[in-house]
Design a protein around this motif. Structure first.
Motif, mmCIF file in Angstrom:
data_model
loop_
_atom_site.group_PDB
_atom_site.id
_atom_site.type_symbol
_atom_site.label_atom_id
_atom_site.label_comp_id
_atom_site.label_asym_id
_atom_site.label_seq_id
_atom_site.Cartn_x
_atom_site.Cartn_y
_atom_site.Cartn_z
ATOM 1 N N LEU A 1 0.802 -1.226 0.079
ATOM 2 C CA LEU A 1 -0.056 -0.034 -0.168
ATOM 3 C C LEU A 1 0.818 1.251 -0.147
ATOM 4 O O LEU A 1 0.510 2.217 -0.762
ATOM 5 N N CYS A 2 2.037 1.235 0.804
ATOM 6 C CA CYS A 2 2.657 2.475 0.761
ATOM 7 C C CYS A 2 3.520 2.570 -0.711
ATOM 8 O O CYS A 2 3.929 3.610 -1.063
ATOM 9 N N PRO B 1 5.505 8.103 -1.566
ATOM 10 C CA PRO B 1 6.209 8.931 -0.328
ATOM 11 C C PRO B 1 5.277 10.125 -0.151
ATOM 12 O O PRO B 1 4.873 10.654 -0.788
ATOM 13 N N ARG B 2 5.512 10.268 1.293
ATOM 14 C CA ARG B 2 4.915 11.626 1.966
ATOM 15 C C ARG B 2 5.682 12.893 1.274
ATOM 16 O O ARG B 2 6.952 12.726 0.916
ATOM 17 N N LEU B 3 5.102 14.142 1.330
ATOM 18 C CA LEU B 3 5.793 15.149 0.823
ATOM 19 C C LEU B 3 6.882 15.193 1.904
ATOM 20 O O LEU B 3 6.834 15.382 2.981
ATOM 21 N N LYS C 1 13.720 1.611 4.165
ATOM 22 C CA LYS C 1 13.103 2.442 3.489
ATOM 23 C C LYS C 1 13.804 3.663 2.731
ATOM 24 O O LYS C 1 13.264 3.952 1.835
ATOM 25 N N PHE C 2 14.668 4.024 3.664
ATOM 26 C CA PHE C 2 15.584 5.260 3.176
ATOM 27 C C PHE C 2 16.571 4.716 1.919
ATOM 28 O O PHE C 2 16.712 5.434 1.017
ATOM 29 N N LYS C 3 17.010 3.514 1.998
ATOM 30 C CA LYS C 3 17.966 2.856 0.934
ATOM 31 C C LYS C 3 17.222 2.494 -0.312
ATOM 32 O O LYS C 3 17.586 2.640 -1.543
ATOM 33 N N TYR D 1 11.005 3.443 -0.306
ATOM 34 C CA TYR D 1 9.524 3.424 -0.221
ATOM 35 C C TYR D 1 9.277 3.868 1.469
ATOM 36 O O TYR D 1 10.040 3.604 2.219
ATOM 37 N N ASP D 2 8.325 4.614 1.475
ATOM 38 C CA ASP D 2 7.690 5.592 2.474
ATOM 39 C C ASP D 2 7.109 4.638 3.412
ATOM 40 O O ASP D 2 5.837 4.893 3.365
#
Length: 437
Positions: free
Chosen positions: A184-185, A190-192, A308-310, A313-314
């Protein structure tokens, strides 16, 4: 699951009544845990996503979810029938093991509720509430119900045919929620400000309070799965406590070594990671095994949340890093640490059981994770096409509390970066968003 017995045991029934209440309490606990982790402008929206899941899942579970999950197998070990749709035939004299069937059905309902609510953490701050209201009941029937039948239902292919072990929900609860959260993410994006803004938890005391309620309720989750007031329930209870503790310590050890600071958020997250991992294994491993399971989850999940940072995906509140990874760890380690004294027969590799038990656990993990991800991704894409799943940019920037619910959590809230904003300004911002839309 136990076969039907001729009578209801009052002690077993009393314990399961209490356990059911404990598991239901976990969803408000999750609401606080998640609510404290988001920024002030979306606190109420986060709470609402958990609370509304209680109502939505309950309706579909009573209508047909329970029957499809725990009814007699209707198709090749994949799903049950509709013989108990609308809870038909589950009168007060109907017995499941040594407890009333209606109580067993309610106990299992509380599992379904929190599983759906867990997914909300992956899409915090940016999902349309209306889309969530439709997603939850459809997802429960499409994903949670069939996986539960595979694992625990009469004739389910994972439990009855494959022979994989899952005492309290590593597969239908933890891995399905984690894999679904990942899907779903990816659908929403990703978020703003993701990877640019700090997006720190706004209220760590709320996070710890929520984690404490989760830990408290988890005793009902795990020990209640013994479906009786007995030695197995007591062993599962102690294993749950032990794994939560080593999970907490393992996460703090990694933080201290990696970052130089053991954090409050890390302590709460580590305890939850340990509890997630011991969920499938609490009724299959010894106390030593439980300590190892919790420690492994605390260490591995503390690293997994940074993926998620690598990989870009948020996963807003680390549903993937904690629930998917923790669920996989706990389910696979059954294949190593299962002991005959707990399982009544099956043993893990380290106790002479060979590689076969580990292979069975691996097959179950892959099948459930792939199905949950694929089904959720397809459902998310469909809803996004039909009605839009992501909130508008203006709504996300202003905050979902005000733009969706016309409320704020605090009289003098902030919009994410520490600058005070008057209530009148917030109202004006909300009106502006509505006018533009």
């Amino acid at each position: 699951m136990p076969l039907a017995a001729a009578h209801i045991d009052t002690g077993d029934t009393a314990w399961l009544l209490a356990a059911t209440a404990l598991v239901l309490l976990m969803t408000p606990g999750l609401a606080l845990f998640y609510g404290g982790m988001v920024r002030t402008k979306s606190v109420l929206n986060m709470l609402m996503m958990s609370f509304v899941s209680i109502a939505l899942v309950t309706v579909v579970w009573l209508a047909g979810g329970y029957s499809l999950a725990f009814g007699d197998d209707a198709f090749a070990g994949l799903v049950g029938g509709l013989g108990h749709a609308g809870m038909a035939g589950l009168g007060p004299d109907s017995v499941h093991g040594t407890v009333p069937t209606v109580l067993f059905a309610t106990f299992q309902l509380t599992f379904a509720i929190i599983t759906a609510a867990l997914i909300s953490g992956a899409i915090a701050d940016r999902a349309k509430f209306g889309a969530w209201l439709l997603f939850v009941p459809v997802w429960a029937l499409l994903v949670y119900v069939p996986v539960t039948h595979w694992v625990w239902g009469p004739g389910g292919w994972i439990g009855a045919d494959l022979g994989a072990l899952d005492f309290a929900g590593g597969l239908p609860v933890e891995i399905t929620s984690g894999a679904s959260g990942l899907a779903l993410c990816l659908v929403l994006g990703p978020r703003l400000g993701f990877r640019k803004d700090a997006m720190r938890p706004h209220n760590l005391p709320m996070v710890v309070t929520g984690a404490g309620l989760l830990w408290f309720g988890w005793f009902g989750f795990n020990a209640g799965s013994a479906l009786g007031a007995n030695g197995l329930a007591a062993a599962a209870f102690l294993n749950t406590l032990a794994a939560g503790c080593t999970g907490l310590l393992g996460w703090l050890f990694v933080e201290q070594k990696r970052d130089g600071h053991p954090t409050t958020l890390g302590a709460a997250s580590g305890a939850v990671a340990g509890l997630v991992a011991i969920t499938p294994s609490c009724g299959t491993v010894s106390l030593v095994g439980a300590l190892v399971v919790g420690l492994a989850a605390g260490v591995l999940c503390s690293y997994a949340v940074s993926w998620k940072f690598k990989l870009n995906y948020d996963d807003s509140l680390d549903v993937v890093g904690v629930h998917l990874v923790g669920g996989i760890v706990g389910t696979l380690l059954i294949g190593l640490f299962a002991v005959k004294a707990m399982t009544g027969g099956a043993e893990g590799l380290l106790y002479g059981g060979g590689l076969a038990p580990l292979g069975k656990q691996l097959v179950a993990v892959v099948a459930v994770a792939v199905y949950a991800f694929a089904a959720t991704y397809g459902l998310g894409k469909l809803l996004d096409k039909l009605m839009g799943f992501r909130a508008s940019e203006d709504e996300e920037q202003t905050g979902l509390d005000l733009t969706v619910h016309a409320e704020t959590a605090y009289d003098h809230g902030v919009l994410g970066h520490g600058a005070p904003v008057a209530a009148s300004a917030l109202v004006s911002a909300a009106q502006k968003v509505k006018t533009q839309s």
